[in-house]
Design an enzyme around this catalytic site. Structure first.
Site, short mmCIF file in Angstrom:
data_model
loop_
_atom_site.label_atom_id
_atom_site.label_comp_id
_atom_site.label_asym_id
_atom_site.label_seq_id
_atom_site.Cartn_x
_atom_site.Cartn_y
_atom_site.Cartn_z
N PRO A 9 -57.86 -11.80 77.94
CA PRO A 9 -59.08 -11.02 77.93
C PRO A 9 -59.56 -10.61 76.54
CG PRO A 9 -57.25 -9.70 78.76
CD PRO A 9 -56.76 -11.12 78.64
N ASN A 10 -60.86 -10.69 76.39
CA ASN A 10 -61.61 -10.25 75.21
C ASN A 10 -61.43 -11.14 73.99
OD1 ASN A 10 -62.68 -7.93 76.56
ND2 ASN A 10 -60.64 -7.05 76.39
N ARG A 17 -65.88 -8.80 67.82
CA ARG A 17 -65.22 -7.60 68.35
C ARG A 17 -64.30 -6.99 67.30
NH1 ARG A 17 -59.83 -8.24 71.71
NH2 ARG A 17 -59.36 -6.06 72.03
N TYR A 22 -59.60 -7.65 63.90
CA TYR A 22 -59.41 -9.05 64.26
C TYR A 22 -60.08 -10.04 63.32
CZ TYR A 22 -57.73 -7.03 68.61
OH TYR A 22 -57.03 -6.31 69.53
N ASN A 71 -51.68 -16.19 74.16
CA ASN A 71 -52.08 -14.86 73.72
C ASN A 71 -52.73 -14.21 74.92
OD1 ASN A 71 -53.16 -12.55 72.67
ND2 ASN A 71 -53.94 -13.50 70.80
N ALA A 74 -54.29 -7.91 76.22
CA ALA A 74 -53.79 -6.68 76.83
C ALA A 74 -52.91 -6.95 78.05
CB ALA A 74 -54.95 -5.77 77.20
N HIS A 77 -49.02 -6.49 78.01
CA HIS A 77 -48.39 -5.19 78.18
C HIS A 77 -48.47 -4.65 79.60
CE1 HIS A 77 -48.96 -5.69 73.92
NE2 HIS A 77 -50.26 -5.66 74.10
N ASP A 84 -43.86 -13.39 84.98
CA ASP A 84 -43.18 -14.20 85.99
C ASP A 84 -43.62 -15.66 85.94
OD1 ASP A 84 -41.72 -12.04 86.90
OD2 ASP A 84 -42.94 -11.72 88.70
N GLU A 95 -45.37 -16.81 72.75
CA GLU A 95 -46.28 -15.66 72.83
C GLU A 95 -46.82 -15.39 71.43
OE1 GLU A 95 -46.08 -10.83 73.48
OE2 GLU A 95 -44.44 -12.04 74.24
N HIS A 97 -49.75 -13.05 68.97
CA HIS A 97 -50.71 -11.96 68.83
C HIS A 97 -51.26 -12.00 67.42
CE1 HIS A 97 -49.80 -10.27 72.70
NE2 HIS A 97 -48.53 -10.49 72.42
N ILE A 98 -52.53 -11.75 67.31
CA ILE A 98 -53.22 -11.77 66.02
C ILE A 98 -52.78 -10.59 65.17
CG2 ILE A 98 -55.49 -11.65 64.92
CD1 ILE A 98 -56.54 -13.06 67.56
N THR A 99 -52.66 -9.43 65.79
CA THR A 99 -52.27 -8.21 65.07
C THR A 99 -50.80 -7.92 65.29
OG1 THR A 99 -52.78 -6.73 66.91
CG2 THR A 99 -54.59 -7.25 65.37
N ARG A 104 -49.47 -0.74 66.29
CA ARG A 104 -50.60 -0.22 67.04
C ARG A 104 -50.13 0.81 68.07
NH1 ARG A 104 -54.48 -4.91 68.71
NH2 ARG A 104 -55.80 -3.09 69.07
N ARG A 108 -48.63 -0.90 73.40
CA ARG A 108 -48.62 -2.31 72.98
C ARG A 108 -47.24 -2.77 72.51
NH1 ARG A 108 -54.01 -3.96 72.86
NH2 ARG A 108 -55.48 -2.28 72.48
#
Length: 137
Positions: A9-10, A17, A22, A71, A74, A77, A84, A95, A97-99, A104, A108
């Site tokens: 998402p997003n 954004r 980001y 990625n 959200a 988390h 699963d 997995e 993540h950009i940040t 954070r 998270r």
């Protein structure tokens, strides 16, 4: 070698954004650079804001692709279902993540994906995807 990047998402809003977090680069621009740099890899991309669509895509590709870069945004988390799905498929998942999620908000710091993934790469901006691709070589 066949690898898919699955974004949650997003992440379709990258470049627009929260650019202070980001950056200003769109994911489409990043993806095109990755395809050029890793031209020997059959690289595809899927993005959805819907948890069930992400799980369905993982079921679709998770038995015949060589790797998945995930990625989940959200959902990382919150989604036991995506965690699963990673556990249920034989295709290795990285997995990303950009940040740096540990720098954070406290919520998270929990990942339902990481315990079932081949590895986790966080905090290197869009280069996190490049690092994940290197892990499959």
């Amino acid at each position: 070698m066949k690898i898919i990047i699955i974004n949650g998402p997003n992440l379709n809003l990258l470049g627009k954004r929260e650019t202070e977090i980001y950056g200003t680069e769109t994911f489409e621009y990043c993806f095109n650079k990755l395809k050029e740099q890793f031209s020997t890899i059959e690289l595809s991309y899927f993005q959805s804001n819907i948890e069930g669509e992400i799980i369905s895509k993982m079921h679709e590709v998770g038995f015949h692709y060589d790797g998945i870069i995930l990625n989940a945004g959200a959902y990382t988390h919150t989604s036991i279902g995506i965690g699963d799905a990673v556990k249920a498929i034989p295709t290795p998942v990285i997995e990303v993540h950009i940040t740096n999620t540990y720098a954070r908000e406290l919520f998270r710091h929990q990942s339902y994906i990481g315990p079932n993934a081949k590895g986790v790469i966080i905090g290197f901006g869009l280069d996190s995807y490049k690092l994940a691709l290197y892990s499959f070589l």
